[in-house]
Design a protein around this motif. Structure first.
Motif, short mmCIF file in Angstrom:
data_model
loop_
_atom_site.label_atom_id
_atom_site.label_comp_id
_atom_site.label_asym_id
_atom_site.label_seq_id
_atom_site.Cartn_x
_atom_site.Cartn_y
_atom_site.Cartn_z
N PRO A 113 0.71 -1.19 -0.04
CA PRO A 113 0.09 -0.01 0.12
C PRO A 113 0.83 1.02 -0.07
CG PRO A 113 -0.08 -1.07 2.06
CD PRO A 113 0.54 -1.98 1.39
N PHE A 114 0.75 2.13 -1.14
CA PHE A 114 1.32 3.34 -1.22
C PHE A 114 0.40 4.53 -0.99
CE2 PHE A 114 4.88 1.04 -2.82
CZ PHE A 114 5.96 1.59 -2.95
N TRP A 115 0.81 5.46 -0.21
CA TRP A 115 -0.16 6.70 -0.25
C TRP A 115 0.57 7.78 -1.28
CZ3 TRP A 115 1.16 10.85 3.70
CH2 TRP A 115 0.33 12.29 3.50
N THR A 116 -0.37 7.87 -2.43
CA THR A 116 0.35 8.83 -3.42
C THR A 116 -0.33 10.13 -3.76
OG1 THR A 116 -1.19 7.96 -4.99
CG2 THR A 116 0.97 6.43 -4.66
N GLY A 117 -1.31 10.44 -2.88
CA GLY A 117 -2.01 11.81 -3.08
C GLY A 117 -3.22 11.93 -2.56
N PHE A 118 -4.07 12.83 -3.10
CA PHE A 118 -5.54 12.83 -2.73
C PHE A 118 -6.37 12.75 -3.95
CE2 PHE A 118 -2.80 14.76 0.46
CZ PHE A 118 -3.38 14.55 1.66
N ASP A 119 -7.64 12.31 -3.57
CA ASP A 119 -8.70 12.36 -4.61
C ASP A 119 -10.07 12.35 -3.95
OD1 ASP A 119 -10.12 12.09 -7.11
OD2 ASP A 119 -9.50 10.08 -7.38
N THR A 120 -11.11 12.36 -4.68
CA THR A 120 -12.42 12.67 -4.01
C THR A 120 -13.15 11.31 -4.10
OG1 THR A 120 -13.66 13.69 -6.04
CG2 THR A 120 -12.56 15.14 -4.06
N ALA A 121 -14.07 11.17 -3.53
CA ALA A 121 -15.15 9.95 -3.68
C ALA A 121 -16.04 10.28 -5.08
CB ALA A 121 -16.11 9.84 -2.70
N ALA A 122 -16.45 11.40 -5.34
CA ALA A 122 -17.02 11.83 -6.56
C ALA A 122 -16.13 11.60 -7.80
CB ALA A 122 -17.47 13.38 -6.55
N ASN A 123 -14.90 11.85 -7.66
CA ASN A 123 -13.91 11.64 -8.82
C ASN A 123 -13.89 10.12 -9.06
OD1 ASN A 123 -12.31 12.51 -11.01
ND2 ASN A 123 -10.68 11.89 -9.66
N GLY B 245 -1.41 -2.97 -8.55
CA GLY B 245 -2.04 -1.91 -8.76
C GLY B 245 -3.57 -2.41 -8.79
N ARG B 246 -3.99 -3.67 -8.30
CA ARG B 246 -5.28 -3.91 -8.43
C ARG B 246 -6.37 -3.47 -7.18
NH1 ARG B 246 -3.13 -9.82 -9.11
NH2 ARG B 246 -2.81 -10.12 -6.69
N THR B 247 -5.95 -3.00 -6.31
CA THR B 247 -6.70 -2.18 -5.21
C THR B 247 -6.46 -1.11 -4.98
OG1 THR B 247 -5.24 -3.20 -3.47
CG2 THR B 247 -7.05 -4.72 -4.06
N VAL B 248 -7.59 -0.11 -4.44
CA VAL B 248 -7.16 1.39 -4.13
C VAL B 248 -8.42 1.27 -2.95
CG1 VAL B 248 -7.56 3.58 -4.78
CG2 VAL B 248 -6.89 2.04 -6.47
N CYS B 249 -7.96 2.11 -2.03
CA CYS B 249 -8.70 2.69 -0.82
C CYS B 249 -8.43 4.13 -0.58
CB CYS B 249 -8.52 1.93 0.36
SG CYS B 249 -9.93 2.10 1.67
N LEU B 250 -9.55 4.71 -0.16
CA LEU B 250 -9.57 6.29 0.07
C LEU B 250 -10.00 6.39 1.57
CD1 LEU B 250 -9.57 6.05 -3.17
CD2 LEU B 250 -10.47 8.46 -2.93
N THR B 251 -9.64 7.44 2.30
CA THR B 251 -10.01 7.67 3.53
C THR B 251 -9.70 9.42 3.66
OG1 THR B 251 -9.65 7.01 5.59
CG2 THR B 251 -7.74 7.50 4.71
#
Length: 410
Positions: free
Chosen positions: A30-40, A128-134
């Motif tokens: 797991p790498f933290w690479t930046g920020f995104d939104t749930a909308a995007n 690169g199969r999985t992504v999770c946001l928080t």
């Protein structure tokens, strides 16, 4: 009380689907690479907000702290002019609440994720199969995860997603692999859930060293140094990212989702993606603020249970002396046996501390009791925020239902 069968952990290695699932988990980076939104990222509509745990059965069943946080989120998003209007919109169904983990998002305690809130983006840098946001951890103060309906909570949310976000983004650079921080923190007495002091300090030091001239905003610097749980949200996302690697493996009972919404606790297993198996969520067993009635204890709440479902947090508490001091009196008598029996094998990237990870519903069933989970205790009335902390012992019904469904799916 569990079966206390020292060989019960072999249930995972005896089932081919669970062996395959663990193989998937053991190589996720797991790498933290930046920020995104749930909308995007997930296409979330403007009127859909995300909460911890499984879905609520109705608008009327939404617990007060999550309702409060959703109101704060509505004002933050600009779809409500004030908190009273926001509450009315929620009760009228104009704003819909859905489980965060169904969208590859995890959120702590009563925290609600809104469509355009900046979220940490954590992905598997190996395959690169999985992504999770928080969300960014709210630290101390009027943090949204505490479930209080106030203008102070709105202001704090704007500050977290303004100056704090800017400083974190400026120091992130090309990204950070998260397991080394967790492993180093564990070696210093963290458990990666209730205690993340060492990992947080390592993280803040790294952000500072990567920032040109260091973290320039002194208010943000002070906030980060005084917020010992800043690493927690990132590790929640990392845990979920690792668990998600098993999703879709036919017949596997590897736990891929776990969380509570203050009313019900729920879990998902790899072989039945997207299906929640739920049971009523009792309040954690723990001490609360002196003078408060026990009815002020909300049922277990938060997606942070993914940390224990992976095998850390209270499932690694014997290596965290301070957590043992704080919570040892509230642990079930067989907690050490559960830690031994339920967890799988080591992940290749844990090098400083090497805890076993991976828990299956089969191992829970074979042992006869579930993982122990450390959780904050939230005021059920949504007025006082966090009123204590304790240990949640999930009911077996949810795990048994998952296994029955796996059998039926054959």
């Amino acid at each position: 009380m569990g079966m206390k069968n020292s060989d019960s952990h072999q249930s995972m290695t005896q089932h081919k689907a669970d062996i395959f699932a663990f193989d998937r988990l053991s190589v996720v980076q797991p790498f933290w690479t930046g920020f995104d939104t749930a909308a995007n990222h997930a296409g979330l509509d403007d009127n859909v907000f995300l909460h911890a745990g499984p879905a609520f059965s109705s608008v009327e069943s939404i617990c007060k702290p999550i309702l409060n946080s959703a109101a704060v989120g509505a004002v933050f998003e600009g779809i409500a002019d004030n908190l009273d209007q926001a509450i009315n919109m929620l009760m009228a169904g104009e704003i819909e609440l859905r489980p965060a983990q169904d969208y590859g998002v995890v959120t702590p305690l009563a925290g609600v994720v809104t469509p355009h809130m900046p979220l940490h983006y954590v992905y598997d840098g190996n395959h690169g199969r999985t992504v999770c946001l928080t969300p960014i951890n709210g630290g101390n103060g009027a943090a949204m995860r505490l479930g209080q309906c106030s203008d102070a909570a709105v202001a704090h949310m704007r500050w977290i997603n303004g100056p704090v976000l800017d400083c974190l983004a400026a120091g992130l650079g090309e990204g950070l692999e998260l397991i080394p921080f967790a492993s180093a923190g564990l070696a210093e007495g963290d458990d990666c859930h209730g205690r993340t002091i060492a990992a947080t300090q390592f993280l803040v030091n790294e952000i500072d060293s990567r920032s040109k001239g260091g973290i320039a905003n002194e208010e943000v610097r002070a906030f980060l140094n005084q917020s010992p749980s800043m690493f927690l949200n990132l590790w929640m996302a990392a845990s979920k990212c690792i668990m998600m690697a098993a999703t879709g493996i036919d017949g596997s009972s590897m736990i891929t989702a776990m969380g509570s919404n203050g009313v019900d606790v729920g879990l998902q297993v790899a072989g039945l993606p997207g299906l929640w198996f739920t049971a009523p969520a009792a309040p954690p067993n723990g001490h609360i603020t002196d003078g408060l009635d026990e009815t002020r204890k909300l049922g277990a709440i938060g997606d942070s249970a993914v940390v224990e479902a992976l095998g850390l947090g209270a499932m690694n508490i014997t290596h965290s002396p301070e957590q043992m001091k704080a919570l040892g009196n509230f642990l079930p008598a067989d907690f050490a046996d559960r830690i031994t029996a339920l967890r799988g094998c080591e992940h290749f990237d844990f090098t400083v501390a090497k805890p076993p990870i991976g828990i299956t519903a089969r191992s829970v069933h074979d042992y006869g009791a579930a993982m122990v989970i450390a959780l904050g205790i939230i005021d059920s009335k949504g007025e006082l925020g966090r009123i204590g902390g304790g240990i949640f012992d999930p009911p077996m019904a949810a795990f048994n239902s998952a296994l029955s469904a796996l059998e039926d799916a054959k």
